[in-house]
Design an enzyme around this catalytic site. Structure first.
Site, PDB file in Angstrom:
ATOM      1  N   TYR A  73       0.792  -1.314   0.071  1.00  0.00           N
ATOM      2  CA  TYR A  73      -0.207   0.196  -0.206  1.00  0.00           C
ATOM      3  C   TYR A  73       0.755   1.317   0.002  1.00  0.00           C
ATOM      4  O   TYR A  73       0.557   2.146  -0.381  1.00  0.00           O
ATOM      5  CB  TYR A  73      -1.165  -0.092   1.258  1.00  0.00           C
ATOM      6  CG  TYR A  73      -2.152   1.239   1.093  1.00  0.00           C
ATOM      7  CD1 TYR A  73      -3.326   0.941   0.549  1.00  0.00           C
ATOM      8  CD2 TYR A  73      -1.746   2.370   1.587  1.00  0.00           C
ATOM      9  CE1 TYR A  73      -4.160   2.125   0.374  1.00  0.00           C
ATOM     10  CE2 TYR A  73      -2.689   3.396   1.472  1.00  0.00           C
ATOM     11  CZ  TYR A  73      -3.824   3.168   0.904  1.00  0.00           C
ATOM     12  OH  TYR A  73      -4.673   4.395   0.789  1.00  0.00           O
ATOM     13  N   PHE A 125      -7.726  21.105 -24.751  1.00  0.00           N
ATOM     14  CA  PHE A 125      -7.860  19.528 -24.761  1.00  0.00           C
ATOM     15  C   PHE A 125      -9.118  19.166 -24.122  1.00  0.00           C
ATOM     16  O   PHE A 125      -9.419  19.934 -22.935  1.00  0.00           O
ATOM     17  CB  PHE A 125      -6.890  18.653 -24.455  1.00  0.00           C
ATOM     18  CG  PHE A 125      -7.264  17.258 -24.557  1.00  0.00           C
ATOM     19  CD1 PHE A 125      -7.068  16.619 -25.839  1.00  0.00           C
ATOM     20  CD2 PHE A 125      -7.521  16.663 -23.533  1.00  0.00           C
ATOM     21  CE1 PHE A 125      -7.790  15.271 -26.011  1.00  0.00           C
ATOM     22  CE2 PHE A 125      -8.082  15.103 -23.478  1.00  0.00           C
ATOM     23  CZ  PHE A 125      -7.950  14.727 -25.177  1.00  0.00           C
ATOM     24  N   THR A 126      -9.963  18.369 -24.331  1.00  0.00           N
ATOM     25  CA  THR A 126     -11.442  17.965 -23.717  1.00  0.00           C
ATOM     26  C   THR A 126     -11.472  18.278 -22.115  1.00  0.00           C
ATOM     27  O   THR A 126     -12.000  18.819 -21.531  1.00  0.00           O
ATOM     28  CB  THR A 126     -12.170  16.922 -24.254  1.00  0.00           C
ATOM     29  OG1 THR A 126     -11.127  16.004 -24.266  1.00  0.00           O
ATOM     30  CG2 THR A 126     -12.516  17.221 -25.804  1.00  0.00           C
ATOM     31  N   ASP A 216       1.720  19.851 -20.654  1.00  0.00           N
ATOM     32  CA  ASP A 216       0.976  18.544 -20.781  1.00  0.00           C
ATOM     33  C   ASP A 216       1.763  17.837 -21.455  1.00  0.00           C
ATOM     34  O   ASP A 216       2.067  18.043 -22.939  1.00  0.00           O
ATOM     35  CB  ASP A 216      -0.332  18.915 -21.481  1.00  0.00           C
ATOM     36  CG  ASP A 216      -1.065  17.585 -21.647  1.00  0.00           C
ATOM     37  OD1 ASP A 216      -0.503  16.526 -21.722  1.00  0.00           O
ATOM     38  OD2 ASP A 216      -2.279  17.500 -21.677  1.00  0.00           O
ATOM     39  N   LYS A 259      -0.099   7.231 -23.291  1.00  0.00           N
ATOM     40  CA  LYS A 259       0.256   7.506 -25.097  1.00  0.00           C
ATOM     41  C   LYS A 259       1.766   7.309 -25.158  1.00  0.00           C
ATOM     42  O   LYS A 259       2.013   6.219 -25.178  1.00  0.00           O
ATOM     43  CB  LYS A 259      -0.112   8.990 -25.218  1.00  0.00           C
ATOM     44  CG  LYS A 259      -1.708   9.306 -25.376  1.00  0.00           C
ATOM     45  CD  LYS A 259      -2.341   9.234 -24.195  1.00  0.00           C
ATOM     46  CE  LYS A 259      -3.910   9.874 -24.358  1.00  0.00           C
ATOM     47  NZ  LYS A 259      -4.678   9.831 -23.271  1.00  0.00           N
ATOM     48  N   ARG A 383     -13.443  14.704 -33.933  1.00  0.00           N
ATOM     49  CA  ARG A 383     -12.778  15.942 -33.309  1.00  0.00           C
ATOM     50  C   ARG A 383     -13.206  17.004 -33.908  1.00  0.00           C
ATOM     51  O   ARG A 383     -12.462  17.743 -34.472  1.00  0.00           O
ATOM     52  CB  ARG A 383     -11.221  15.639 -33.196  1.00  0.00           C
ATOM     53  CG  ARG A 383     -10.740  14.251 -32.533  1.00  0.00           C
ATOM     54  CD  ARG A 383     -10.523  14.630 -31.250  1.00  0.00           C
ATOM     55  NE  ARG A 383     -11.480  14.505 -30.327  1.00  0.00           N
ATOM     56  CZ  ARG A 383     -11.550  14.130 -28.792  1.00  0.00           C
ATOM     57  NH1 ARG A 383     -10.383  13.911 -28.350  1.00  0.00           N
ATOM     58  NH2 ARG A 383     -12.477  13.922 -28.169  1.00  0.00           N
ATOM     59  N   PHE A 450     -19.169  13.863 -25.926  1.00  0.00           N
ATOM     60  CA  PHE A 450     -18.572  13.225 -27.195  1.00  0.00           C
ATOM     61  C   PHE A 450     -18.548  11.636 -26.749  1.00  0.00           C
ATOM     62  O   PHE A 450     -18.681  10.536 -27.552  1.00  0.00           O
ATOM     63  CB  PHE A 450     -17.230  13.458 -27.753  1.00  0.00           C
ATOM     64  CG  PHE A 450     -16.198  13.734 -26.844  1.00  0.00           C
ATOM     65  CD1 PHE A 450     -16.114  14.850 -25.955  1.00  0.00           C
ATOM     66  CD2 PHE A 450     -15.294  12.446 -26.487  1.00  0.00           C
ATOM     67  CE1 PHE A 450     -15.007  14.934 -25.162  1.00  0.00           C
ATOM     68  CE2 PHE A 450     -14.230  12.570 -25.714  1.00  0.00           C
ATOM     69  CZ  PHE A 450     -14.262  13.575 -24.954  1.00  0.00           C
TER      70      PHE A 450
END
Ligand code: PM9
Length: 461
Positions: A73, A125-126, A216, A259, A383, A450
């Site tokens: 943990y 970005f969303t 980001d 990614k 998009r 979306f």
């Protein structure tokens, strides 16, 4: 000497079998999904180009790392390996793991934003914008105009326009801007990179105005590829060196590690400020988990530590972006209108041009994405106006200039033959584009619509 092609710097050890479907099966499946590719079952998909998020193929080394998970943990060995790798490859001293990128965005926004603040960024970005808005801020787009023009072939369309940034400071005052949020390889612009020159200027600008620089870094390695290829002075630098140099310019980073870093799940918030780190630790225990695992299992932190190292290898990144460029070139050879230049992670179809008979309020990109699935079993992602959502103050639809369908290439998953089939399928759909009908909502969720929206065809188009 003859120019050598790129080739994958790996060989295939295990395969996942795909199901082939008939046009009738696919028509049934897409209607059952409300014409939204997010709502399809994966088993009904042939080539899955919905996203590059969490769907890459992990290496044998990463899978070995999975077996070395320390699932304590607190204080997992894998956390320290991940933290040290992030410092060694990305320069950030302090790391807070999160279950994925939006977990980091949530904590960052809660930590730094006060109601009434403004957050400039190189395109929205969303999830990033939503967390800024939920914390009470207004997002302001400061990307160069070229980024909104799919036909503009300028090399670094992820760059920031300083006139826009300075106008914002003049308008609202620097004290209302807690940070600037800069993405490397800007997703919504078509995977377009930002130059190191622009990043260095941003560092100076942030220091001048005493504004924090948030990075980001979800697709930082792909951005480094474009810098190596196109920016003067970087041809002889390795991807690893360029990635480090980019990261060193910022104060704080968020990463969706699903990614570039090639894990199925995971992300982090990283920074150099010890006081901020303490604050982030206090929040992560509320929303994600203890500060030495965030939302991640020990095994996933181990796979991430290994994935980071693999992601900055020159051979890897050349083949990865090479495959995206290959698909883009095949489409251009057939005069398919796509966003140019081809970006790092995906090829974006220009739905406005492919479906000129559809008005934007009838969701051309959503309709094109559904039609491509029906034609071929290839899953893509809208998009455009659906992803852009509604203005939080007026409730009106944002009407972005970019109305796109994203063909996103997962890392190390598909072959060149899959890219050929994809290009041929897009061309086939384009040839019967006049049969594609516009859509309207039958269900519109309030946030990130979306993902779960449902549509029906408008008859006639
Ligand atoms: N991007 C993508 O498919 C996955 C979800 S679609 C909303 O492109 C950037 C630049 C991203 C991103 C996710 C996130 C959020 C942050 N920044 O999905 O929460 O491209 O790990 O990351 C997706 P998570």
């Amino acid at each position: 000497m003859q120019k050598r092609s790129w080739a994958e710097p790996y060989k295939i050890k295990m395969v996942e079998l795909l199901k082939m479907t008939s046009p009738e099966d696919r028509r049934k499946a897409i209607l059952a999904a409300g014409l939204n590719t997010f709502l399809l079952r994966s088993e009904d998909v042939y080539i899955d180009l919905l996203t590059d998020s969490g769907v890459g193929a992990m290496s044998d080394r990463q899978w070995s790392g999975i077996m070395m998970g320390d699932e304590a943990y607190a204080g997992s060995r894998n956390f320290y390996h991940m933290r040290d790798t992030i410092e060694a490859y990305y320069s950030y001293k302090y790391t807070v793991p999160t279950h994925q990128g939006r977990g980091a965005e949530h904590i960052l926004s809660k930590m730094l934003i006060k109601a009434g603040d403004y957050i400039p960024g190189n395109m929205y970005f969303t999830t990033t914008r939503l967390h800024q808005e939920l914390a009470g801020a207004t997002f302001v787009d400061v990307i160069v105009d070229a980024a909104h023009d799919p036909d503009n072939t300028m090399p670094f369309k992820g760059n920031v326009d300083f006139d826009k940034l300075n106008a914002l400071v003049d308008d609202v005052g620097a004290e209302k801007i807690p940070y600037i949020c800069i993405a490397t390889c800007v997703n919504m612009a078509g995977g377009q990179p930002i130059s190191l020159r622009n990043l260095k200027e941003l560092r100076v600008w942030c220091d001048k105005h005493d504004i924090r620089f948030v990075h980001d870094m979800t697709r930082v390695a792909e951005n480094a590829y474009f810098i190596q290829k196109q920016e003067i002075g970087y041809a002889d630098k390795s991807i690893q060196e360029i990635v480090y140099e980019i990261c060193q310019l910022s104060d704080i980073a968020t990463q969706s590690s699903k990614k570039d870093a090639m894990v199925n799940i995971g992300g982090f918030l990283a920074m150099n400020d010890a006081v901020l780190y303490e604050e982030a630790c206090a929040l992560v225990v509320v929303y994600e988990g203890l500060h030495t695992y965030g939302g991640m299992a020990g095994r996933d932190m181990e796979a991430l530590a290994i994935g980071i190292v693999e992601s900055v290898q020159d051979d890897h990144i050349h083949a990865r972006v090479g495959q995206v460029e290959y698909l883009g070139q095949r489409l251009m050879d057939h005069n398919v209108p796509i966003v140019q230049p081809v970006g790092g992670h995906a090829v974006f179809l220009n739905a406005r041009k492919i479906l000129p008979h559809l008005r934007q309020e009838h969701f051309p990109a959503q309709a094109l994405s559904a039609a491509l699935y029906q034609e071929s079993g290839i899953r893509s992602m809208e998009r455009g106006v659906v992803s852009a959502g509604r203005d939080k103050d007026t409730g009106e639809n944002y009407m972005p200039r970019l109305e796109l369908v994203r063909l996103t290439i997962p890392r190390r998953v598909y072959t060149q033959a899959h890219m050929d089939v994809t290009a041929e399928s897009v061309v086939d759909v384009m040839h019967k584009a006049d049969q594609v009908k516009g859509l309207r909502f039958t269900y519109e969720p309030e946030l990130l619509r979306f993902f779960q929206a449902r549509f029906e065809e408008i008859n006639p188009a």
